[in-house]
Scaffold this active site. Structure first.
Site, PDB file in Angstrom:
ATOM      1  N   GLY A  91     133.169 -18.125 -61.729  1.00 21.55           N
ATOM      2  CA  GLY A  91     133.478 -19.535 -61.862  1.00 21.55           C
ATOM      3  C   GLY A  91     134.493 -19.935 -62.906  1.00 21.55           C
ATOM      4  NE  ARG A 131     142.024 -22.630 -54.354  1.00 24.31           N
ATOM      5  CZ  ARG A 131     142.259 -23.427 -55.353  1.00 24.31           C
ATOM      6  NH1 ARG A 131     143.501 -23.684 -55.720  1.00 24.31           N
ATOM      7  NH2 ARG A 131     141.278 -23.980 -56.016  1.00 24.31           N
ATOM      8  CB  CYS A 150     151.631 -28.841 -35.120  1.00 28.98           C
ATOM      9  SG  CYS A 150     152.772 -27.568 -34.584  1.00 28.98           S
TER      10      CYS A 150
HETATM   11  N1  LLP Z   1     129.767 -15.333 -57.410  1.00 29.00           N
HETATM   12  C1  LLP Z   1     129.363 -16.114 -56.403  1.00 29.00           C
HETATM   13  C2  LLP Z   1     127.981 -16.049 -55.964  1.00 29.00           C
HETATM   14  C3  LLP Z   1     130.275 -16.965 -55.773  1.00 29.00           C
HETATM   15  O1  LLP Z   1     129.867 -17.737 -54.780  1.00 29.00           O
HETATM   16  C4  LLP Z   1     131.614 -17.004 -56.211  1.00 29.00           C
HETATM   17  C5  LLP Z   1     132.606 -17.871 -55.562  1.00 29.00           C
HETATM   18  C6  LLP Z   1     132.000 -16.142 -57.251  1.00 29.00           C
HETATM   19  C7  LLP Z   1     131.037 -15.331 -57.839  1.00 29.00           C
HETATM   20  C8  LLP Z   1     133.412 -16.086 -57.765  1.00 29.00           C
HETATM   21  O2  LLP Z   1     133.790 -17.292 -58.331  1.00 29.00           O
HETATM   22  P1  LLP Z   1     135.223 -17.416 -59.074  1.00 29.00           P
HETATM   23  O3  LLP Z   1     135.165 -16.597 -60.332  1.00 29.00           O
HETATM   24  O4  LLP Z   1     136.263 -16.951 -58.150  1.00 29.00           O
HETATM   25  O5  LLP Z   1     135.323 -18.878 -59.366  1.00 29.00           O
HETATM   26  N2  LLP Z   1     137.699 -21.173 -52.010  1.00 29.00           N
HETATM   27  C9  LLP Z   1     137.444 -21.864 -53.259  1.00 29.00           C
HETATM   28  C10 LLP Z   1     136.517 -21.106 -54.169  1.00 29.00           C
HETATM   29  C11 LLP Z   1     135.192 -20.743 -53.546  1.00 29.00           C
HETATM   30  C12 LLP Z   1     134.326 -19.965 -54.466  1.00 29.00           C
HETATM   31  C13 LLP Z   1     133.193 -19.363 -53.748  1.00 29.00           C
HETATM   32  N3  LLP Z   1     132.312 -18.590 -54.546  1.00 29.00           N
HETATM   33  C14 LLP Z   1     138.772 -22.170 -53.942  1.00 29.00           C
HETATM   34  O6  LLP Z   1     139.808 -21.796 -53.426  1.00 29.00           O
HETATM   35  O7  LLP Z   1     138.793 -22.795 -54.981  1.00 29.00           O
END
Ligand code: LLP
Length: 424
Positions: free
Chosen positions: A244, A321, A352
């Protein structure tokens, strides 16, 4: 009017003597000429450095790369070689990691609705642990045990009841969430009790993930506090605080480093008396800033009194995004990286629909013209991994660059690839 903040470019980026962009010792224009556009270019040394930073901060066995951010064979190998475990959130992600040669015991299985086949695959292959998300999943694990499969190590995903400061689509820690066992209403304790008594699973710890692209350290400290309160009495070997950590995408944004983030989490846990190993699952912070996307400008439409549209040869199919979350990006010309950007324009793709926007209010050099290469930085996370074939566009290739060399780690799709699954 401002120039591109060079801090948004990959670590090895340089402004070459003629003002143009080099990454990893390679000339970006030369790469575009050789491999075509759109094109993802990753600084390989930066990917490795971020993995190493996560491992150094949290310790071997506690730094898990969330492959959903960006996964291909080379990335799976790179993260594993640098000492990370891999978080896979579907049978497909598990398949790619295993096929890349990552051992199953380096994989952590995620997902809010794992099918019985995915769970069977995880247990049969022997993943390190499964992060269990629901009572229905526990029923499936009982059924698999009854089939004769061994009892896997599991963690319980807990929803701590915290709303992280991020886009609502990627906030996951609040009570109103499809993820995990709710802490506030007693589900979390019920799930843990069931797992402790169950012969079908071996409970290894608890897990939470409050959301993605979170910038405020206080959000993470609060999650650590709530999870420490829940997990200390359970006396289990591991506490995972998920991923996150946010990254800077545009001018003015500032994000913590992985080390700083780690210090917030680890200090909070130590102060609260957590004895379990603390693990994390960073995705974005490992890969986002290591890459840029390079496009070619195909059309410039100036509508006097309205706005200027700059159309490039990709769009929402290589970066959804902006459409999904309203995410902002910078845009610049690789031939003049540090140039002033006085021109306001909307950067759009070739799909499109009017929603196909890459940068709503881009600023660019005034002399931008058709045929120019145009680039967006910080596209290494959730770009290629969420890419689609909308309008039957072929997905772009991915290059890893370093030491003056480029290697193709994902080739460009061909038109033939577009009909691979069609049955006549
Ligand atoms: N762990 C779990 C259980 C998760 O669901 C996620 C991301 C992560 C770790 C990794 O999180 P990060 O460090 O990448 O923030 N498509 C969205 C982000 C979706 C995140 C989903 N889960 C975007 O482009 O912002």
């Amino acid at each position: 009017m401002s120039r591109l903040p060079l801090s948004l470019l990959p670590d090895s980026a340089i402004v070459q003597p003629d003002g143009s962009l080099g990454i990893g010792g390679c000339d970006v224009a030369a790469l575009a000429a050789e491999y075509g556009t759109p094109l993802f270019i990753y600084d390989e040394a930066q990917l490795r450095a971020r993995c190493r930073e996560a491992v150094a901060t949290f310790g071997l066995g506690n730094a898990v790369y969330a492959t959903k951010a960006f996964l291909c064979t080379a990335m799976a190998r790179l993260a594993y070689d640098e000492g990370m475990l891999l978080d896979v959130a579907s049978g497909g992600e598990m398949f790619v990691a295993l096929r890349a040669g990552v051992p199953a015991n380096a994989l952590v299985m995620h997902g809010n609705n794992k099918s019985i086949d995915e769970l069977r695959m995880a247990i049969t292959e022997g993943v390190r642990h499964i992060v269990v998300d629901s009572f229905d999943e526990l029923d499936r694990l009982d059924a698999l045990h009854a089939e004769g499969l061994p009892a896997p190590q599991v963690m319980a995903r807990i929803t701590p009841g915290l709303l992280a400061h991020t886009h609502e689509f990627i906030a996951t820690g609040q009570d109103d969430s499809k993820f995990g066992f709710n802490l506030g209403n007693g589900s979390a304790m019920k799930a843990v009790d069931r797992m402790r008594r169950s012969a079908s699973v071996q409970l290894r710890g608890v897990h939470c993930h409050i959301g993605s692209n979170v910038f405020e350290a206080a959000n993470f400290a609060k999650a650590a506090e709530v999870m420490a309160g829940f997990s200390i009495p359970l006396d289990l070997p591991e506490l995972s605080l998920g991923g996150g950590l946010g990254v800077a995408y545009i001018e003015g944004e500032e994000a913590s480093t992985i080390t700083q983030w780690g210090n917030v989490l680890l200090d909070a846990c130590a102060a609260l008396g957590v004895k379990s190993a603390i693990s994390v699952e960073p995705g974005r912070s490992i890969v986002a800033a290591a890459a840029i996307t390079v496009y070619t400008v195909g059309t410039i439409k100036d509508i006097p009194g309205v706005r200027t549209y700059i159309g490039v040869d990709g769009g929402m199919s290589d970066n959804p995004r902006p459409v999904l979350y309203g995410s902002g990006y910078e845009a610049f010309l690789p031939r003049a990286v540090a140039a002033e950007r006085p021109l306001s324009a909307r950067l759009v793709g070739k799909h499109c629909e009017s929603g196909d926007v890459l940068v709503l209010d881009a600023t660019l050099p005034a002399d931008v013209k058709v045929g120019d290469l145009l680039s967006t930085p910080v596209t290494g996370a959730y770009g290629h991994s969420m890419a689609s074939n909308y309008n039957k566009l072929t997905r772009p290739p991915v290059l890893f660059v370093g030491d003056g060399r480029a290697r193709v780690v994902v080739r460009r799709e061909t038109y033939e690839d577009l009909v691979q699954c069609d049955v006549e």
